[in-house]
Design a protein around this motif. Structure first.
Motif, PDB file in Angstrom:
ATOM      1  N   ALA A 183       0.833  -1.205   0.000  1.00 50.36           N
ATOM      2  CA  ALA A 183       0.000   0.000   0.000  1.00 50.36           C
ATOM      3  C   ALA A 183       0.867   1.255   0.000  1.00 50.36           C
ATOM      4  O   ALA A 183       0.597   2.216  -0.731  1.00 50.36           O
ATOM      5  N   ALA A 184       1.926   1.250   0.816  1.00 47.60           N
ATOM      6  CA  ALA A 184       2.817   2.411   0.872  1.00 47.60           C
ATOM      7  C   ALA A 184       3.493   2.647  -0.474  1.00 47.60           C
ATOM      8  O   ALA A 184       3.633   3.793  -0.924  1.00 47.60           O
ATOM      9  N   ALA A 185       3.917   1.563  -1.135  1.00 45.95           N
ATOM     10  CA  ALA A 185       4.575   1.702  -2.433  1.00 45.95           C
ATOM     11  C   ALA A 185       3.610   2.230  -3.491  1.00 45.95           C
ATOM     12  O   ALA A 185       3.977   3.077  -4.316  1.00 45.95           O
ATOM     13  N   LEU A 186       2.366   1.744  -3.469  1.00 44.86           N
ATOM     14  CA  LEU A 186       1.377   2.200  -4.455  1.00 44.86           C
ATOM     15  C   LEU A 186       0.990   3.658  -4.221  1.00 44.86           C
ATOM     16  O   LEU A 186       0.872   4.442  -5.172  1.00 44.86           O
ATOM     17  N   ILE A 187       0.786   4.017  -2.961  1.00 46.56           N
ATOM     18  CA  ILE A 187       0.482   5.424  -2.653  1.00 46.56           C
ATOM     19  C   ILE A 187       1.666   6.304  -3.056  1.00 46.56           C
ATOM     20  O   ILE A 187       1.494   7.396  -3.606  1.00 46.56           O
ATOM     21  N   GLY A 188       2.873   5.805  -2.792  1.00 49.29           N
ATOM     22  CA  GLY A 188       4.066   6.546  -3.190  1.00 49.29           C
ATOM     23  C   GLY A 188       4.165   6.713  -4.695  1.00 49.29           C
ATOM     24  O   GLY A 188       4.578   7.766  -5.189  1.00 49.29           O
ATOM     25  N   ALA A 189       3.779   5.672  -5.446  1.00 46.68           N
ATOM     26  CA  ALA A 189       3.810   5.764  -6.906  1.00 46.68           C
ATOM     27  C   ALA A 189       2.815   6.804  -7.409  1.00 46.68           C
ATOM     28  O   ALA A 189       3.114   7.581  -8.330  1.00 46.68           O
ATOM     29  N   ALA A 190       1.628   6.827  -6.795  1.00 54.35           N
ATOM     30  CA  ALA A 190       0.638   7.840  -7.175  1.00 54.35           C
ATOM     31  C   ALA A 190       1.153   9.242  -6.860  1.00 54.35           C
ATOM     32  O   ALA A 190       0.990  10.185  -7.653  1.00 54.35           O
ATOM     33  N   PHE A 191       1.786   9.370  -5.701  1.00 45.49           N
ATOM     34  CA  PHE A 191       2.389  10.644  -5.304  1.00 45.49           C
ATOM     35  C   PHE A 191       3.458  11.060  -6.315  1.00 45.49           C
ATOM     36  O   PHE A 191       3.541  12.229  -6.720  1.00 45.49           O
ATOM     37  N   ALA A 192       4.276  10.095  -6.750  1.00 44.31           N
ATOM     38  CA  ALA A 192       5.345  10.391  -7.701  1.00 44.31           C
ATOM     39  C   ALA A 192       4.787  10.829  -9.048  1.00 44.31           C
ATOM     40  O   ALA A 192       5.303  11.760  -9.679  1.00 44.31           O
ATOM     41  N   LEU A 193       3.734  10.162  -9.505  1.00 43.78           N
ATOM     42  CA  LEU A 193       3.116  10.547 -10.775  1.00 43.78           C
ATOM     43  C   LEU A 193       2.540  11.959 -10.693  1.00 43.78           C
ATOM     44  O   LEU A 193       2.681  12.763 -11.626  1.00 43.78           O
ATOM     45  N   ALA A 194       1.897  12.255  -9.562  1.00 50.60           N
ATOM     46  CA  ALA A 194       1.313  13.588  -9.396  1.00 50.60           C
ATOM     47  C   ALA A 194       2.395  14.664  -9.372  1.00 50.60           C
ATOM     48  O   ALA A 194       2.257  15.717 -10.016  1.00 50.60           O
ATOM     49  N   LEU A 195       3.481  14.398  -8.647  1.00 52.66           N
ATOM     50  CA  LEU A 195       4.559  15.387  -8.580  1.00 52.66           C
ATOM     51  C   LEU A 195       5.267  15.540  -9.921  1.00 52.66           C
ATOM     52  O   LEU A 195       5.706  16.635 -10.278  1.00 52.66           O
ATOM     53  N   THR A 196       5.385  14.438 -10.665  1.00 52.09           N
ATOM     54  CA  THR A 196       6.003  14.521 -11.991  1.00 52.09           C
ATOM     55  C   THR A 196       5.203  15.452 -12.887  1.00 52.09           C
ATOM     56  O   THR A 196       5.759  16.287 -13.611  1.00 52.09           O
ATOM     57  N   ALA A 197       3.879  15.311 -12.835  1.00 44.55           N
ATOM     58  CA  ALA A 197       3.023  16.179 -13.644  1.00 44.55           C
ATOM     59  C   ALA A 197       3.069  17.615 -13.139  1.00 44.55           C
ATOM     60  O   ALA A 197       3.185  18.567 -13.926  1.00 44.55           O
ATOM     61  N   TRP A 198       3.005  17.774 -11.817  1.00 47.52           N
ATOM     62  CA  TRP A 198       2.956  19.123 -11.246  1.00 47.52           C
ATOM     63  C   TRP A 198       4.272  19.868 -11.438  1.00 47.52           C
ATOM     64  O   TRP A 198       4.284  21.064 -11.747  1.00 47.52           O
ATOM     65  N   SER A 199       5.388  19.158 -11.270  1.00 50.64           N
ATOM     66  CA  SER A 199       6.687  19.826 -11.394  1.00 50.64           C
ATOM     67  C   SER A 199       7.008  20.182 -12.839  1.00 50.64           C
ATOM     68  O   SER A 199       7.928  20.957 -13.096  1.00 50.64           O
ATOM     69  N   GLY A 200       6.262  19.609 -13.791  1.00 45.69           N
ATOM     70  CA  GLY A 200       6.469  19.962 -15.189  1.00 45.69           C
ATOM     71  C   GLY A 200       5.863  21.300 -15.559  1.00 45.69           C
ATOM     72  O   GLY A 200       6.052  21.794 -16.671  1.00 45.69           O
ATOM     73  N   ARG A 201       5.119  21.870 -14.622  1.00 40.83           N
ATOM     74  CA  ARG A 201       4.514  23.173 -14.867  1.00 40.83           C
ATOM     75  C   ARG A 201       5.354  24.252 -14.196  1.00 40.83           C
ATOM     76  O   ARG A 201       5.962  24.041 -13.160  1.00 40.83           O
ATOM     77  N   GLY A 202       5.402  25.397 -14.793  1.00 41.23           N
ATOM     78  CA  GLY A 202       6.159  26.492 -14.200  1.00 41.23           C
ATOM     79  C   GLY A 202       5.586  27.819 -14.647  1.00 41.23           C
ATOM     80  O   GLY A 202       4.961  27.914 -15.702  1.00 41.23           O
TER      81      GLY A 202
END
Length: 374
Positions: free
Chosen positions: A227-246
């Protein structure tokens, strides 16, 4: 009398078994974990060999692999500290603090996300010019070597000690939880990959693997770690998308474009390039690193100091370390061809991450290549 003695022996045996079990990871290591770790290593190697462009894109800063490493280590740290507090285990507390530290260092304690320009000592002495401690190589040594030692000591030495009764007693005395012996080959493989570094960016995906191994050691159950790994993966995907914006003001964009062009022109046509840069087949480095390593003469960057950025009161301070308006380093890339030399100086732009290649712009990266024909 005999019954009492038998009961006493049984209690002693149970107590001994409990103490021995207490030094091992609380959760069994499922077969699924073996499969997933094997797939992770195989996929990374296959991508690195067969699809290097895709592989390199995945391994860049502020992409999925790096962002996933953060929650994996953070979750491992939380579980380790929880175990340390509940059972008063000093060594586990140190491991938990280490994991939290690694998680924070991986995303530069939010510096890139928030667009913070690091203090001058970090810009001058941290070889990545980021708000991190592990990149002070002159103080802490090479970060890869430290992680190799951590993986070997924690993941190889501790499980080996559990095979000896006195070793188990020692681990219990210092409050250390050892990975289960079945995990030892994976820790050894991670340490070996970091030592051999068979592919560029090997450290990036091995760090994520290491975070997963620490998580599997301290999570109370396989479902919890999953569960921690899956939640972490979702967090990583969200941050990847968010950090691509500036976001940037027109003045910031104009300033960065002018600064990158000024540095590039000084390298191509001025006095900034040294003989080492002129003689190199290719170079791709942070601009300040290029200065420190003798590729660029800082006193030759006169045009940079003359660039007008009226809305940027900190321009002169950051230019001393060749930092762009968003707090990240300018990069220098050169490549010598058969009859030309390509020079490019670029900024990661408002989103503070590399979107293109060394000589090709992408996303909101700022800086066009110059082609010189001697």
């Amino acid at each position: 009398m005999m019954n009492e003695r038998a009961a006493t022996l049984a209690r002693d045996a149970t107590s001994r078994s409990t103490r021995e079990t207490a030094v091992l990871a609380p959760s069994p290591f499922p077969v699924t974990a073996h499969v997933l770790l094997a797939l992770w290593v195989s996929c990374m190697v296959l991508l690195g060999v067969q699809a290097p462009d895709v592989y390199e894109s995945l391994m860049q800063e502020d992409r999925f692999v790096e962002w996933w490493t953060v929650p994996l280590f953070a979750a491992a740290g939380v579980f380790a500290l929880r175990r340390a507090i509940r059972h008063r285990r000093a060594f586990d507390a140190l491991v938990g603090a280490f994991c939290i530290f690694v998680a924070g260092e991986e995303f530069s304690w939010g510096q890139r996300l928030l667009g913070i320009t690091p203090p001058a000592p970090f810009l001058e002495h941290n070889y990545q010019q980021e708000l991190t401690l592990h990149n002070f190589a002159g103080v802490f040594g090479q970060p890869g070597a430290a992680l190799i030692l951590a993986l070997a000591g924690f993941g190889v030495l501790l499980p080996s000690i559990t095979a000896i009764r006195r070793g188990r007693a020692l681990l219990e005395h210092i409050g250390a939880t050892a990975p289960r012996p079945v995990m030892l080959p994976w820790f050894a493989l991670a340490a070996g990959l970091l030592a051999m570094y068979p592919l560029p960016f090997t450290g990036e995906w091995v760090e994520a693997m290491a975070g997963g191994l620490f998580l599997l050691t301290y999570a109370p159950a396989p479902r919890t770690s999953a569960a921690a790994a899956l939640i972490g993966a979702a967090f990583a995907l969200a941050l990847t998308a968010w950090s691509g914006r500036g976001s940037a003001t027109p003045a910031q964009l104009a300033c960065a474009q002018a600064e990158a062009a000024a540095i590039a022109n000084e390298l191509a046509y001025g006095e900034a390039a040294t003989a080492r840069l002129a003689g190199a087949r290719s170079v791709h480095k942070r601009a300040f690193t290029a200065v420190e390593e003798g590729y660029v003469r800082p006193d030759g960057l006169t045009a940079l100091r003359a660039v007008a950025c009226p809305e940027d009161s900190a321009a002169s301070a950051r230019r001393a370390y060749l930092i762009d308006p968003w707090g990240t380093a300018y990069w220098i890339a050169t490549e010598r061809g058969a009859d030309s030399i390509t020079v490019r100086v670029y900024s990661f732009g408002p989103n503070r991450r590399r979107d293109g290649g060394a000589l090709e712009a992408g996303g909101d990266d700022i800086g066009a290549p110059l082609v010189i024909r001697p």
